[in-house]
Design a protein around this motif. Structure first.
Motif, short mmCIF file in Angstrom:
data_model
loop_
_atom_site.label_atom_id
_atom_site.label_comp_id
_atom_site.label_asym_id
_atom_site.label_seq_id
_atom_site.Cartn_x
_atom_site.Cartn_y
_atom_site.Cartn_z
N UNK A 63 0.69 -1.10 0.06
CA UNK A 63 0.12 -0.21 0.04
C UNK A 63 0.86 1.24 0.04
N UNK A 64 0.61 2.18 -0.91
CA UNK A 64 1.65 3.34 -1.09
C UNK A 64 0.84 4.25 -0.05
N UNK A 80 -0.31 -7.90 -9.78
CA UNK A 80 0.77 -7.08 -10.60
C UNK A 80 0.23 -5.67 -10.45
N UNK A 81 0.92 -4.77 -10.79
CA UNK A 81 0.46 -3.54 -11.26
C UNK A 81 1.51 -2.77 -12.20
N UNK A 82 0.89 -1.68 -12.64
CA UNK A 82 1.95 -0.80 -13.69
C UNK A 82 2.26 0.45 -13.00
N UNK A 83 3.45 0.70 -13.21
CA UNK A 83 3.97 1.86 -12.39
C UNK A 83 3.52 3.28 -13.23
N UNK A 84 3.03 4.02 -12.85
CA UNK A 84 2.22 5.30 -13.36
C UNK A 84 2.92 6.49 -12.87
N UNK A 85 3.66 6.66 -11.99
CA UNK A 85 4.28 8.06 -11.51
C UNK A 85 5.68 7.71 -11.45
N UNK A 86 6.48 8.61 -11.57
CA UNK A 86 7.99 8.82 -11.29
C UNK A 86 8.26 9.43 -9.55
N UNK A 87 9.14 9.07 -9.02
CA UNK A 87 9.32 9.63 -7.89
C UNK A 87 9.52 8.48 -6.80
N UNK A 89 8.40 6.46 -4.18
CA UNK A 89 6.92 5.99 -3.57
C UNK A 89 7.11 5.14 -2.07
N UNK A 90 6.89 5.63 -1.38
CA UNK A 90 6.83 4.70 0.01
C UNK A 90 5.72 3.86 0.15
N UNK A 91 5.92 2.75 0.67
CA UNK A 91 4.76 1.88 0.81
C UNK A 91 4.94 0.91 2.01
N UNK A 92 4.10 0.36 2.45
CA UNK A 92 3.91 -0.40 3.51
C UNK A 92 2.92 -1.70 3.49
N UNK A 93 2.79 -2.70 4.50
CA UNK A 93 1.86 -3.51 4.49
C UNK A 93 0.70 -2.85 5.43
N UNK A 105 11.02 5.28 -8.66
CA UNK A 105 10.78 5.11 -9.94
C UNK A 105 11.17 6.12 -10.95
N UNK A 106 11.82 6.04 -11.90
CA UNK A 106 12.40 6.89 -12.72
C UNK A 106 11.11 7.02 -13.88
#
Length: 107
Positions: A63-64, A80-87, A89-93, A105-106
């Motif tokens: 979860x972002x 699966x997911x497709x990356x849509x934003x650069x930068x 992105x912190x995530x956790x469970x 993400x570039x």
């Protein structure tokens, strides 16, 4: 017919010279095991795919913190997911907040 094939061949050669090799999107697998997110990809780019694979017997999420994605992963599942934003992105469970990471993400 010969001219058509020659034109197609020429177009293929020109496109090969213009398009970079490996310009397609990449797919990365992040394995969740022993209550930890496994190694994250070094160079994911916008358009690449992340496959989250939960090998644990517990339910997890990826979860972002900025709410850009929320992947629910029952035990022994993947999504699966497709990356849509650069930068960064912190995530956790959501169920185990000590499980966390940052995708860099570039563009």
């Amino acid at each position: 017919m010969h001219r058509t094939l020659s034109a197609i061949s020429l177009l293929a050669v020109l496109l090969g010279a213009v398009l970079p090799a490996g310009a397609g999107a990449a797919e990365y697998v992040v394995v969740i095991e022993k209550m930890k997110f496994g190694p994250l990809p070094d160079t994911p780019r916008v358009g690449d795919t992340i496959v989250w694979q939960n090998n644990d017997i517990f339910r997890h999420t990826a979860t972002a913190t900025d709410k850009s994605f929320d992947i629910d992963l029952p035990p022994k599942s993947k999504a699966s997911m497709t990356l849509s934003t650069a930068g960064n992105i912190a995530f956790l469970c959501r169920f185990h907040p000590g499980m966390k990471g940052v995708l860099e993400v570039a563009p």
